[in-house]
Write an enzyme that holds these catalytic residues in place. Structure first.
Site, PDB file in Angstrom:
ATOM      1  N   SER A  11      -8.661   4.203  -1.849  1.00 53.21           N
ATOM      2  CA  SER A  11      -9.211   3.166  -0.970  1.00 53.21           C
ATOM      3  C   SER A  11      -9.761   3.819   0.288  1.00 53.21           C
ATOM      4  O   SER A  11      -9.294   4.881   0.705  1.00 53.21           O
ATOM      5  CB  SER A  11      -8.107   2.172  -0.588  1.00 53.21           C
TER       6      SER A  11
ATOM      7  N   TYR B  14      -0.016  -0.547   2.645  1.00 55.08           N
ATOM      8  CA  TYR B  14      -1.064  -0.375   1.640  1.00 55.08           C
ATOM      9  C   TYR B  14      -1.870   0.894   1.903  1.00 55.08           C
ATOM     10  O   TYR B  14      -2.086   1.709   1.002  1.00 55.08           O
ATOM     11  CB  TYR B  14      -1.994  -1.596   1.648  1.00 55.08           C
TER      12      TYR B  14
END
Length: 257
Positions: free
Chosen positions: A150, A164
């Site tokens: 990501s 996250y």
């Protein structure tokens, strides 16, 4: 075979592709793209009903579609699932470690379970997948490992996204280490860093930088087929944003995240 020679033939050899988290979102999108090109697919996900419905839809175009239930947090089950799917397809040319979770809460606010589950899925579960994939690739002496990280791996995000982004940073670091280990070998490792792409995991996010699902999936498949070692996707606006997040002073990047 030399690295140059190996790269020259990958376009014809990456026919048998395993994708985790394939029942929805980016995993489903990639499965559709590869199926349309006549590849053989091994698809894994927790939601087997959705996975089977997708497989039925893809089989007329794909060379083969095998499916399996997989919860990547059940780490002991991962090698068996990967091994069975590899046997069914007659080997694996590419494994896309895509299964992920976007839960989270500000750290220290009494919602530790959501953050722990996210790290267990995105990092520990990913490591279990990487272990299983590389065991197969080492035995074959070839393969392409793709890690879906990501953009948040570049610069830690605050509040509900802190855990996250930490999980994805860990995944990116694993990829970098493996790239060094397998340099100049017939095993290649790619790390993709998606920005905001319209999927369930980004539902509720409001930003002008959101890409539609088709654009995002097309960018990801393009980077995968090129076997890019490190690729923010889509390239615009995420390549320049990645450079800014990596190089600008903290006082500036804190305002960007």
């Amino acid at each position: 075979m030399s690295r140059v020679g190996w790269c020259a033939v990958t376009a014809t050899t990456r026919q048998k592709i395993l994708i985790t988290g394939a029942s929805s979102g980016l995993g489903e999108g990639m499965a559709r793209r590869f199926a349309a090109e006549g590849r053989a697919l091994a698809l894994c996900a927790r939601r087997l009903d959705r996975l089977e419905a997708l497989a039925t839809e893809l089989r007329p175009a794909a060379a083969q579609v095998a499916t399996a239930h997989l919860d990547v947090t059940d780490t002991d089950s991962v090698p068996g699932v990967f091994g069975a799917l590899a046997d069914e397809l007659g080997g694996l040319d590419r494994v896309i470690v895509n299964a992920g979770l976007g839960k989270g809460a500000p750290v220290g606010t009494g919602n530790a379970a959501a953050n722990i589950e996210t790290v267990q899925t995105n990092l520990v579960g990913a490591l279990a997948q990487i272990e299983a994939a590389l065991e197969i690739f080492r035995a074959q002496d070839r393969g392409h490992l793709v890690l879906i990280s990501s953009m948040s791996a570049i610069r830690g995000l605050p509040r509900a996204q802190a855990a996250y982004s930490a999980s994805k940073a860990g995944l990116s670091a694993l990829g970098q280490g493996l790239q060094a280990e397998f340099a100049d070998s017939p095993i290649t490792v790619s790390v993709l860093l998606p920005g905001y792409i319209e999927t369930d995991i980004n539902r509720g996010v409001r930003t002008a930088m959101m890409s539609d699902t088709e654009t995002g999936v097309n960018a990801m498949v393009s980077a995968i087929e090129k076997e890019s070692s490190w690729a923010p996707v889509p390239r615009w606006p995420w390549v320049p944003i990645a450079a800014a997040l990596r190089n600008l002073p903290d006082a500036i990047t804190r305002r960007m995240v």
